[in-house]
Motif scaffolding. Sequence first.
Motif, PDB file in Angstrom:
ATOM      1  N   LYS A   1      17.628  21.230  58.219  1.00 37.25           N
ATOM      2  CA  LYS A   1      17.534  20.616  59.554  1.00 37.25           C
ATOM      3  C   LYS A   1      18.483  19.439  59.729  1.00 37.25           C
ATOM      4  O   LYS A   1      19.008  19.227  60.827  1.00 37.25           O
ATOM      5  N   THR A   2      18.679  18.655  58.671  1.00 40.26           N
ATOM      6  CA  THR A   2      19.492  17.442  58.814  1.00 40.26           C
ATOM      7  C   THR A   2      20.986  17.715  58.740  1.00 40.26           C
ATOM      8  O   THR A   2      21.779  16.917  59.221  1.00 40.26           O
ATOM      9  N   GLN A   3      21.371  18.822  58.110  1.00 43.97           N
ATOM     10  CA  GLN A   3      22.790  19.147  58.006  1.00 43.97           C
ATOM     11  C   GLN A   3      23.173  20.098  59.136  1.00 43.97           C
ATOM     12  O   GLN A   3      23.392  21.291  58.941  1.00 43.97           O
ATOM     13  N   LEU A   4      23.271  19.567  60.339  1.00 41.45           N
ATOM     14  CA  LEU A   4      23.504  20.393  61.514  1.00 41.45           C
ATOM     15  C   LEU A   4      24.818  21.164  61.427  1.00 41.45           C
ATOM     16  O   LEU A   4      24.933  22.285  61.930  1.00 41.45           O
ATOM     17  N   SER A   5      25.830  20.574  60.808  1.00 40.59           N
ATOM     18  CA  SER A   5      27.131  21.238  60.736  1.00 40.59           C
ATOM     19  C   SER A   5      27.162  22.348  59.698  1.00 40.59           C
ATOM     20  O   SER A   5      28.106  23.122  59.639  1.00 40.59           O
ATOM     21  N   ASN A   6      26.116  22.422  58.857  1.00 49.03           N
ATOM     22  CA  ASN A   6      26.104  23.406  57.775  1.00 49.03           C
ATOM     23  C   ASN A   6      25.038  24.472  57.973  1.00 49.03           C
ATOM     24  O   ASN A   6      24.579  25.064  57.006  1.00 49.03           O
ATOM     25  N   ARG A   7      24.646  24.693  59.220  1.00 51.83           N
ATOM     26  CA  ARG A   7      23.603  25.681  59.492  1.00 51.83           C
ATOM     27  C   ARG A   7      24.238  27.020  59.826  1.00 51.83           C
ATOM     28  O   ARG A   7      24.378  27.401  60.978  1.00 51.83           O
ATOM     29  N   GLY A   8      24.651  27.726  58.794  1.00 50.23           N
ATOM     30  CA  GLY A   8      25.256  29.036  58.982  1.00 50.23           C
ATOM     31  C   GLY A   8      25.247  29.789  57.672  1.00 50.23           C
ATOM     32  O   GLY A   8      25.255  29.179  56.594  1.00 50.23           O
ATOM     33  N   PHE A   9      25.257  31.118  57.738  1.00 51.00           N
ATOM     34  CA  PHE A   9      25.160  31.930  56.530  1.00 51.00           C
ATOM     35  C   PHE A   9      26.375  31.774  55.617  1.00 51.00           C
ATOM     36  O   PHE A   9      26.296  32.101  54.438  1.00 51.00           O
ATOM     37  N   ALA A  10      27.507  31.314  56.162  1.00 52.03           N
ATOM     38  CA  ALA A  10      28.714  31.160  55.347  1.00 52.03           C
ATOM     39  C   ALA A  10      29.205  29.715  55.311  1.00 52.03           C
ATOM     40  O   ALA A  10      30.318  29.445  54.886  1.00 52.03           O
ATOM     41  N   SER A  11      28.360  28.785  55.745  1.00 53.59           N
ATOM     42  CA  SER A  11      28.780  27.389  55.815  1.00 53.59           C
ATOM     43  C   SER A  11      28.841  26.762  54.420  1.00 53.59           C
ATOM     44  O   SER A  11      28.133  27.175  53.503  1.00 53.59           O
ATOM     45  N   PRO A  12      29.702  25.755  54.242  1.00 50.95           N
ATOM     46  CA  PRO A  12      29.785  25.079  52.945  1.00 50.95           C
ATOM     47  C   PRO A  12      28.508  24.301  52.644  1.00 50.95           C
ATOM     48  O   PRO A  12      27.849  23.798  53.552  1.00 50.95           O
ATOM     49  N   ASN A  13      28.167  24.207  51.380  1.00 48.47           N
ATOM     50  CA  ASN A  13      26.968  23.471  50.979  1.00 48.47           C
ATOM     51  C   ASN A  13      27.186  21.973  51.134  1.00 48.47           C
ATOM     52  O   ASN A  13      28.258  21.459  50.803  1.00 48.47           O
ATOM     53  N   SER A  14      26.170  21.286  51.597  1.00 54.20           N
ATOM     54  CA  SER A  14      26.210  19.822  51.604  1.00 54.20           C
ATOM     55  C   SER A  14      25.711  19.321  50.252  1.00 54.20           C
ATOM     56  O   SER A  14      25.129  20.075  49.457  1.00 54.20           O
ATOM     57  N   ASN A  15      25.931  18.051  49.982  1.00 53.01           N
ATOM     58  CA  ASN A  15      25.449  17.479  48.721  1.00 53.01           C
ATOM     59  C   ASN A  15      23.933  17.557  48.620  1.00 53.01           C
ATOM     60  O   ASN A  15      23.383  17.807  47.543  1.00 53.01           O
ATOM     61  N   PHE A  16      23.267  17.339  49.746  1.00 54.98           N
ATOM     62  CA  PHE A  16      21.806  17.409  49.767  1.00 54.98           C
ATOM     63  C   PHE A  16      21.335  18.831  49.470  1.00 54.98           C
ATOM     64  O   PHE A  16      20.401  19.055  48.699  1.00 54.98           O
ATOM     65  N   GLN A  17      21.999  19.814  50.065  1.00 54.29           N
ATOM     66  CA  GLN A  17      21.641  21.202  49.814  1.00 54.29           C
ATOM     67  C   GLN A  17      21.852  21.568  48.349  1.00 54.29           C
ATOM     68  O   GLN A  17      21.035  22.270  47.744  1.00 54.29           O
TER      69      GLN A  17
ATOM     70  N   THR B   1      24.990  30.830  41.458  1.00 50.86           N
ATOM     71  CA  THR B   1      26.270  31.238  42.052  1.00 50.86           C
ATOM     72  C   THR B   1      26.492  30.561  43.397  1.00 50.86           C
ATOM     73  O   THR B   1      27.622  30.209  43.741  1.00 50.86           O
ATOM     74  N   CYS B   2      25.420  30.352  44.147  1.00 50.74           N
ATOM     75  CA  CYS B   2      25.532  29.643  45.419  1.00 50.74           C
ATOM     76  C   CYS B   2      25.922  28.188  45.180  1.00 50.74           C
ATOM     77  O   CYS B   2      26.770  27.631  45.890  1.00 50.74           O
ATOM     78  N   ARG B   3      25.325  27.579  44.161  1.00 53.86           N
ATOM     79  CA  ARG B   3      25.572  26.164  43.890  1.00 53.86           C
ATOM     80  C   ARG B   3      26.907  25.912  43.180  1.00 53.86           C
ATOM     81  O   ARG B   3      27.638  24.985  43.541  1.00 53.86           O
ATOM     82  N   TYR B   4      27.225  26.714  42.175  1.00 50.46           N
ATOM     83  CA  TYR B   4      28.346  26.382  41.304  1.00 50.46           C
ATOM     84  C   TYR B   4      29.566  27.292  41.445  1.00 50.46           C
ATOM     85  O   TYR B   4      30.662  26.903  41.063  1.00 50.46           O
ATOM     86  N   LEU B   5      29.399  28.503  41.969  1.00 50.96           N
ATOM     87  CA  LEU B   5      30.528  29.432  42.040  1.00 50.96           C
ATOM     88  C   LEU B   5      31.226  29.381  43.396  1.00 50.96           C
ATOM     89  O   LEU B   5      32.416  29.080  43.474  1.00 50.96           O
ATOM     90  N   VAL B   6      30.496  29.676  44.469  1.00 53.39           N
ATOM     91  CA  VAL B   6      31.129  29.709  45.796  1.00 53.39           C
ATOM     92  C   VAL B   6      30.879  28.436  46.606  1.00 53.39           C
ATOM     93  O   VAL B   6      31.629  28.119  47.524  1.00 53.39           O
ATOM     94  N   ILE B   7      29.812  27.722  46.291  1.00 46.48           N
ATOM     95  CA  ILE B   7      29.460  26.464  46.977  1.00 46.48           C
ATOM     96  C   ILE B   7      29.406  26.663  48.489  1.00 46.48           C
ATOM     97  O   ILE B   7      29.752  25.782  49.266  1.00 46.48           O
ATOM     98  N   HIS B   8      28.972  27.842  48.888  1.00 42.25           N
ATOM     99  CA  HIS B   8      28.758  28.188  50.290  1.00 42.25           C
ATOM    100  C   HIS B   8      27.476  29.014  50.382  1.00 42.25           C
ATOM    101  O   HIS B   8      27.040  29.611  49.395  1.00 42.25           O
ATOM    102  N   GLY B   9      26.902  29.054  51.584  1.00 44.52           N
ATOM    103  CA  GLY B   9      25.749  29.915  51.816  1.00 44.52           C
ATOM    104  C   GLY B   9      24.401  29.317  51.487  1.00 44.52           C
ATOM    105  O   GLY B   9      23.389  30.021  51.502  1.00 44.52           O
ATOM    106  N   ALA B  10      24.353  28.007  51.220  1.00 47.78           N
ATOM    107  CA  ALA B  10      23.081  27.381  50.855  1.00 47.78           C
ATOM    108  C   ALA B  10      22.070  27.447  52.002  1.00 47.78           C
ATOM    109  O   ALA B  10      20.861  27.490  51.754  1.00 47.78           O
ATOM    110  N   PHE B  11      22.559  27.455  53.241  1.00 44.04           N
ATOM    111  CA  PHE B  11      21.644  27.546  54.375  1.00 44.04           C
ATOM    112  C   PHE B  11      20.722  28.749  54.236  1.00 44.04           C
ATOM    113  O   PHE B  11      19.501  28.630  54.324  1.00 44.04           O
ATOM    114  N   ALA B  12      21.297  29.922  53.988  1.00 41.41           N
ATOM    115  CA  ALA B  12      20.499  31.144  53.858  1.00 41.41           C
ATOM    116  C   ALA B  12      19.581  31.081  52.655  1.00 41.41           C
ATOM    117  O   ALA B  12      18.401  31.437  52.730  1.00 41.41           O
ATOM    118  N   ILE B  13      20.108  30.608  51.533  1.00 39.27           N
ATOM    119  CA  ILE B  13      19.321  30.560  50.298  1.00 39.27           C
ATOM    120  C   ILE B  13      18.154  29.596  50.442  1.00 39.27           C
ATOM    121  O   ILE B  13      17.045  29.867  49.952  1.00 39.27           O
TER     122      ILE B  13
END
Length: 232
Positions: free
Chosen positions: A47-63, A104-116
């Motif tokens: 909810k707080t990472q509004l710019s990262n709310r997408g299935f392919a968005s980059p992970n934020s540090n909080f995520q 893999t979401c956290r360390y390999l692609v560092i994207h997609g954390a929203f979905a996970i």
Amino acid sequence: MYLIIYLLAYFGVFRNWDPKLRPEASSCLISFAHGTPAVILASLAVKTQLSNRGFASPNSNFQNMVLEYSIAYFLMDLVHYLIFFPSDVLFIGHHLATLFVFATCRYLVIHGAFAILVLLVLAEVTSFCQNTWTLASARKGDLGSASRLYQVLSPPFYVFYSIVRGFAGPLFVYEMGAFYLSGAADNVIPRWLWVSWMIVVVTAIGVSIMWIANLWVELFRDRNEKVEEKLQ
């Protein structure tokens, strides 16, 4: 942290329990420590990472932090199963597959954390009820209060679990799969990886649905048997 909680549970909180029940009870306690906090943290991270709310968005540090929090739990619980229940292939496989997705979401692609993380919320929102139900089930044979709690908690827990795993989960997974199939994430999440994620998630939901379906069958069978006993 999870190791300390597990040891405190095994040698402290549940020290007077039957030795056969102590490992499972200790696993429940670290699940208590993970489940509800993970739901809160994951919800905030989404909810707080509004710019990262997408299935392919980059992970934020909080995520990423929330993913690490869950990776730590699943690693600890995996060790628990490998030591005490090495023949439980289903749970060991579940934990390994979940760790693969999270790592893999956290360390390999560092994207997609929203979905996970949304999937994490759906998976863990029932954990408090499930762990309470599991502990009550473990002691229902020798403790009257546990037996009563098990009987009272079972129907609402089954309903809650059925709604989350049988309706909300599949709906979100469908949206997730439709997005990935469109190819919109292929430039940041390789196709082989998101396909692997989808296989893990769909399998986990399918097993969950079969598990809760079996519990419903047992509940109705027990209720019918009690009714028949009263009529005799």
